[in-house]
Design an enzyme around this catalytic site. Structure first.
Site, short mmCIF file in Angstrom:
data_model
loop_
_atom_site.label_atom_id
_atom_site.label_comp_id
_atom_site.label_asym_id
_atom_site.label_seq_id
_atom_site.Cartn_x
_atom_site.Cartn_y
_atom_site.Cartn_z
N ASP A 205 0.86 -1.19 0.00
CA ASP A 205 0.00 0.00 0.00
C ASP A 205 0.89 1.24 0.00
O ASP A 205 2.12 1.13 -0.09
CB ASP A 205 -0.98 -0.02 1.19
N HIS A 279 -2.94 3.08 -4.63
CA HIS A 279 -2.33 2.61 -3.37
C HIS A 279 -0.89 2.12 -3.58
O HIS A 279 -0.46 1.18 -2.92
CB HIS A 279 -3.17 1.50 -2.74
N GLU A 357 -9.88 2.40 -5.33
CA GLU A 357 -9.61 3.80 -4.98
C GLU A 357 -8.44 4.38 -5.77
O GLU A 357 -7.56 5.04 -5.20
CB GLU A 357 -9.32 3.90 -3.48
C1 ACM Z 1 -11.09 -0.92 0.20
O1 ACM Z 1 -11.65 -0.93 1.30
N1 ACM Z 1 -10.50 0.16 -0.23
C2 ACM Z 1 -11.07 -2.10 -0.64
#
Ligand code: ACM
Length: 639
Positions: A205, A279, A357
């Protein structure tokens, strides 16, 4: 006097009978609740002379050894091997003729006065039968040292049990905060007891890259380290240049092999996640060429400072470019190297590639992206992501694995064989299932273990709440889809705000009980009051095991409203039955001698504080909650 005495005697006797009845009817408190339980009248008692017998294969022997070890630890009894399977006290038997009902993971557990027999088609079933056996024994079996003076009695019972879903997952984010191999293995121990079979490790991440990749040393030399900060994650001040970047860590490939082997002994598969193209800051800091943005070589691994702006909704706007560049061939070469090694390390047939995201604002500014769009006929940034996902699917499949991602991978067109993990509610999962794709349901609404479990006035603050009763109402198969596409369900524990294993446990239990029952037990067997009773029995076991859990179910739920006259009205309720809420408005600490809440309250004119605590009879159950009247007024919309 005589009459009184007779009455008292009768009353005592009646209470005793009732207590016994009560105990009998509640002596079996297994989570997740089995398919069927038939309780007999008698009981079996484990004695030091007990023996163990098992079908002689290596896998079953390993389970028998786990049984011997746990029994020795808590009881001090060393179970010898019986002369034959059928004469042993505890029998672990692989059926020679397959029992169709049991499938791969089911078992039959039969406790008579003299024997405990577990039968299954495969070792996994025996393992799950053993997990149920532990829950039939007194809670002291969870002790890490020998407990004397316990009668190791088990009710006579016949249990038939098998799982509803093949996918019974927990996600553990080891990227936001690093947890050691030992800590991951401890987590595996805990989850396996409740018949979870998939540990999804979120390995990368913005805050860290946690897996050694040969040939890409900077991922772990640089990408695994940030600056330790505490407070409210997302709002931390940006680290100063001279602050040491020594917080974090990673797993060597040998560590991964150890974890995988450890998990296999507990019948847990590890699903690796490499979260791309969003991420990805830790990867970009290590290899800045992977981004579309010139200047990425000045970036740092995130330490919880703000890097994305969510004020416009999803996708977020990145303040610094944390995305891999879909227009850059180097990205695909990089991911080919990564997935080749990941595929070799993890035997599980799926690789999770994230996809969630992903900000698009830096792509929008990139000439290379616009060139790619022209060349490939892509018209939106979602289609750019979809182009990326399809190429990644090809790479993942070239390593012999199935491609899986968060539900954002649906946007712009789903890759042909993609498996979807639906997190933004069930919608993405429904859409994918209707397109005949496999789906795992892990919606925020029911399955996000990073959310608060009770009122924000007492819980460590997170932006959303998920109470146990809501988690328990999770149903992974929506009416509108064919259930054959739903592999199962999963709860996700993100660790932005989880710094240590005690809090990890607190966030997991008891909500993971609710998820385990949802993904293992027949839907028809679920029953909230009965579940709560069983949860309370499990709490005693967790206490003995020294595993932390949230007591939030014992704290009241506040509802603040403005009444017709414009003043504050406070209602309180409890999530679980049989609690009394005691309260004060005079700033003193309430106990069981204070008023019991029964009807909506209006605070006295100058009161500043409502203090509340729950009891069951004389026993304190909840935590002392200090709720400012000002806060309640704010919630009610009163200035
Ligand atoms: C997530 O909770 N961003 C998969």
């Amino acid at each position: 006097m005589k009459k009184t005495f007779a009455f008292i005697t009768l009353w005592c006797f009646a209470s005793l009978v009732m207590a016994q009845h009560h105990q009998n009817s509640k002596s079996i408190n297994i989570i997740p609740i089995p398919v069927s339980v038939q309780e007999g009248m008698g009981s079996f008692t484990l004695l030091p002379t007990a023996t163990i017998g098992y079908t002689p294969t290596a896998n079953v022997k390993a389970i028998a050894q786990q049984v011997q070890q746990k029994i020795a630890t808590a009881t001090g009894f060393t179970l010898a091997e019986g002369k034959s399977l059928s004469t042993a006290t505890i029998q672990l038997q692989i059926l020679s003729k397959r029992d169709i009902i049991l499938g791969k993971e089911g078992y039959r557990l039969i406790v008579t006065q003299n024997t405990v027999t577990i039968k299954a088609n495969e070792p996994a079933g025996l393992f799950y039968g053993v997990q149920s056996l532990w829950q039939l024994l007194p809670a002291a079996i969870e002790s890490k040292h020998i407990v004397n003076n316990v009668s190791w009695a088990i009710p006579e019972v016949t249990i038939l049990d098998y799982p509803r879903f093949v996918w019974r997952g927990l996600m553990f984010d080891v990227a936001r905060h690093f947890f050691t191999k030992q800590q991951v293995e401890d987590y595996i121990d805990e989850m396996a007891k409740y018949k979870f079979n998939i540990l999804h490790l979120h390995l990368t991440d913005d805050e860290g890259w946690r897996i050694e990749i040969k040939g890409l040393p900077r991922l772990t030399e640089v990408g695994a380290w940030n600056v330790k900060k505490v407070g409210y994650f997302g709002t931390f001040s940006p680290p100063k240049p001279d602050e040491p970047r020594n917080y974090g860590g990673f797993y060597t490939q040998d560590d991964i092999k150890d974890m995988v082997a450890y998990a296999q002994k507990k019948f847990v598969n590890i699903l690796p996640e490499i979260d791309v193209p969003g991420h990805s800051l830790a990867a970009i800091v290590s290899y800045p060429d992977l981004s579309c943005t010139p200047g990425a070589d000045t970036y740092h691994v995130r330490s919880g400072e703000e890097i994305m702006d969510w004020s416009h909704g999803a996708p977020p706007v990145a303040l610094i470019d944390n995305t891999l560049c879909p227009a850059n061939q180097k990205v695909y070469t990089f991911l080919d190297t990564v997935f080749a090694q990941v595929a070799k390390l993890f035997p599980f047939p799926y690789i999770h590639v994230g996809g969630d995201e992903c900000p698009k604002n830096f792509w929008e500014k990139s000439p290379a992206i616009h060139e790619l769009m022209k060349k490939e006929g892509l018209t939106t940034m979602e289609e750019v992501q979809s182009y990326f996902e399809k190429r990644i699917e090809t790479i993942v499949e070239s390593k012999g694995k199935k491609f899986m991602g968060w539900d954002e991978i649906l946007e712009g067109g789903l890759a042909p064989n993609a498996v979807v993990m639906s997190w933004r509610g069930m919608k993405g999962g429904i859409e994918a299932a209707k397109m005949k794709h496999q789906v795992v349901m892990s919606p925020t609404t029911f399955a996000y273990l990073d959310y608060m479990q009770g009122d924000s006035i007492i819980e460590p603050r997170v932006y959303a709440t998920l109470r146990l009763n809501k988690a328990y109402s999770f149903e992974p198969v929506p009416d509108s889809v064919n259930s054959k596409y739903i592999l199962g369900g999963q709860a996700n524990l993100w660790t932005e705000q989880v710094y240590n294993t005690r809090h990890l446990q607190y966030m997991t239990w008891p909500r993971a009980f609710a998820i385990s029952e949802t993904v293992w037990s027949p839907k028809a067997n679920k029953n909230w009051p009965d579940f709560v009773n069983r949860v309370e029995h499990q709490f005693k076991r967790l206490d003995i095991e020294q595993v932390k859990y949230a007591p939030s179910i014992y704290d009241p739920i506040f509802t603040a409203t403005k009444n017709a006259g414009g003043s504050l009205q406070i209602e309180m309720a409890t999530e679980v039955p049989n609690l009394q809420i005691h309260y004060s408005f005079d700033n003193s600490f309430p106990d069981q001698y204070y008023p019991v809440y029964s009807t909506p309250l209006t605070p006295p004119e100058d009161a500043v504080m409502l203090k509340v605590i729950t009891y069951r009879g004389n026993q304190v159950m909840g935590r002392m909650i200090v709720m400012p009247i000002k806060e309640l007024k704010k919630r009610a919309g009163i200035q």
